[in-house]
Scaffold this active site. Sequence first.
Site, PDB file in Angstrom:
ATOM      1  N   GLU A  49      14.733  52.946  70.374  1.00 33.84           N
ATOM      2  CA  GLU A  49      14.517  51.540  70.197  1.00 33.84           C
ATOM      3  C   GLU A  49      14.037  50.482  71.129  1.00 33.84           C
ATOM      4  OE1 GLU A  49      14.770  48.813  65.673  1.00 33.84           O
ATOM      5  OE2 GLU A  49      16.763  50.578  66.930  1.00 33.84           O
ATOM      6  N   LYS A 118       8.419  50.305  60.666  1.00 39.93           N
ATOM      7  CA  LYS A 118      10.337  50.434  60.554  1.00 39.93           C
ATOM      8  C   LYS A 118      10.126  50.154  59.197  1.00 39.93           C
ATOM      9  CE  LYS A 118      14.395  49.303  61.787  1.00 39.93           C
ATOM     10  NZ  LYS A 118      15.723  49.043  62.346  1.00 39.93           N
ATOM     11  N   CYS A 158      15.831  53.667  63.742  1.00 43.80           N
ATOM     12  CA  CYS A 158      17.123  52.953  63.712  1.00 43.80           C
ATOM     13  C   CYS A 158      18.036  52.653  62.310  1.00 43.80           C
ATOM     14  CB  CYS A 158      17.005  51.928  64.743  1.00 43.80           C
ATOM     15  SG  CYS A 158      19.130  51.036  64.856  1.00 43.80           S
TER      16      CYS A 158
END
Length: 296
Positions: A49, A118, A158
């Site tokens: 990321e 995300k 993440c």
Amino acid sequence: MSEKRAGRTLRIGLTQWHATREPAANLQHALAAVRGCAADGAELVLLPENGLMLGSNAEMRERAFSADSPEITELRRAAREAGTVVVLGGMKHRRSDRITNSALVIDRNGELLGAYDKIHLFDAQVGGVSFEASGVERAGAEPLLVEVNSVTVGLTICYDVRFPELYRSLARAGAEVILVPAAFTRTTGRAHWEVLLRARAIENGAHVVASATVHGEHPGEDAFETYGHALAVAPWGEVLADLGEAQFAHRVLELDLDAVTRARTALPVLEQSRPDAYTSSPQRLVAGPTGTEAAV
């Protein structure tokens, strides 16, 4: 769950580097990682990321990439020349009406297959620093699976790792490998990174692969320090690889898909989970003061 044939594997490239505010330098790391992993036989290469640009919120908003940015064009060319699938694990992705944090999936022909946006944005207070991702990007709303050589791979990014319900939904939909590209903060990484990744692998009987960015060697050079320690974890929870704090590193791992079957056979939690039983509000019991009976 559907029965999987024996002897299946997936060769995946785990990568890590020190990402800076300079996209040109970061791109060279990304290209070197793709080529190096492909030379070692990777069928899929996972990049971290924010690997193409890591700065402050304002800097990343200003330098958001579009699907036709030169850096993406170069990565598509590298994937085609290497003959491997590449997942750019997360970038600030500028669309016509919004910016998202997106993991781009590039096939072995260099074509853009799609993107995972995300879902969980990093709005948090960590180590005296305020991270307000929602001030930069808009949250996604759909999980994503991709088939790579008949292996079902789930995509996350993440901060998603703190939301186990996403991983359970991917596993129940057939994911055998789940990707977690990250730019995890150094503070939270020391405390939580490995245990979170191992938990997501164990509770879903899946391989978890997490490429990462890492802090620089000189204090103060980064907008915020990231942890490194790119990890790969097997379905039983064993750490298969840890890239430590290397400033640039990559490693190809041959993931045993039969290990997924073994873990899910021994502990059939995907079949035994009962989400309908705990979606309603729990009952509450009140324990009274000493010497009185509780109200039930």
